[in-house]
Scaffold this active site. Structure first.
Site, PDB file in Angstrom:
ATOM      1  CB  CYS A   1       7.588  22.952  35.332  1.00 43.27           C
ATOM      2  SG  CYS A   1       7.178  23.250  37.056  1.00 43.27           S
ATOM      3  CE  LYS A   2      14.083  18.134  39.118  1.00 40.13           C
ATOM      4  NZ  LYS A   2      13.527  17.863  40.461  1.00 40.13           N
TER       5      LYS A   2
END
Length: 203
Positions: A80-81
């Site tokens: 994810c980020k």
């Protein structure tokens, strides 16, 4: 190559721990054609920037298809980020029985910082944490300013603060989940069946 062959094939060089860093992921992508990178950000975020060859199943969609994804024979690295949403996805997939499951330490932020290749699209969708900061900050500011004429409005800012505190303690984000359902965060949408079909393919 059959699924049983894929299952019995060793996954060389995958660390025993669930967490791998960017250099290890880069090595795996180069050396192991069976590795699958699964990005659990929203479709809009994914369309904006992602690791080449990665697949996108947003976290809220993944929760509905955890068992199907857990049955995938290939080793999977979750991205994810920054790592928080991937960690939640890890819990859901591990709970559904997925083996050979790993997390990219530091997420896409760490990958970019290490000079990793990315695919950039035309989407200008902000990262989810940036959207949450904007909305939370805006609501808090409105609450504080409104409290000048309506003192009880200060509780609006207090409610946001409480929500952010709970988000940090529980490693979840109700505001982020809600924002992720907005049209501009959906991107092109996610056809889970099509993603699974692609991820199952032998190379």
């Amino acid at each position: 190559m059959t699924n049983s062959t894929l299952s019995s094939s060793p996954a060389p060089d995958i660390a025993a721990t669930d967490v791998i860093d960017s250099s290890k992921l880069r090595q795996l992508i180069n050396d192991d054609p069976l590795i699958r990178v699964l990005d659990v950000r929203t479709g809009g975020e994914f369309d904006s920037v992602h690791i080449p060859g990665s697949y996108n199943v947003p976290l809220d969609t993944l929760a509905e298809h955890a068992r199907d994804l857990a049955e995938l024979d290939h080793p999977v690295v979750l991205v994810c980020k920054s790592g928080a949403r991937a960690d939640q996805a890890h819990g859901k997939l591990a709970g559904a029985g997925k083996q050979r499951l790993h997390l990219l330490d530091g997420g896409l932020d760490a990958w970019l910082a290490s000079g990793g290749d990315v695919v950039r699209g035309s989407s200008q969708t902000w990262a989810m944490d940036r959207q949450v900061r904007l909305v939370a900050g805006s609501i808090s500011l409105v609450g504080i300013l409104a409290s000048i004429v309506a003192p009880k409005a200060k509780w609006l800012a207090g409610g946001v603060a409480a929500g952010l505190t709970f988000s940090a303690v529980s490693n979840t984000c109700a505001m982020g989940n809600a924002l992720g359902k907005l049209p501009y965060n959906k991107g092109r949408g996610c056809d889970v069946d099509a993603v699974l079909t692609e991820m199952r393919k032998a190379v």
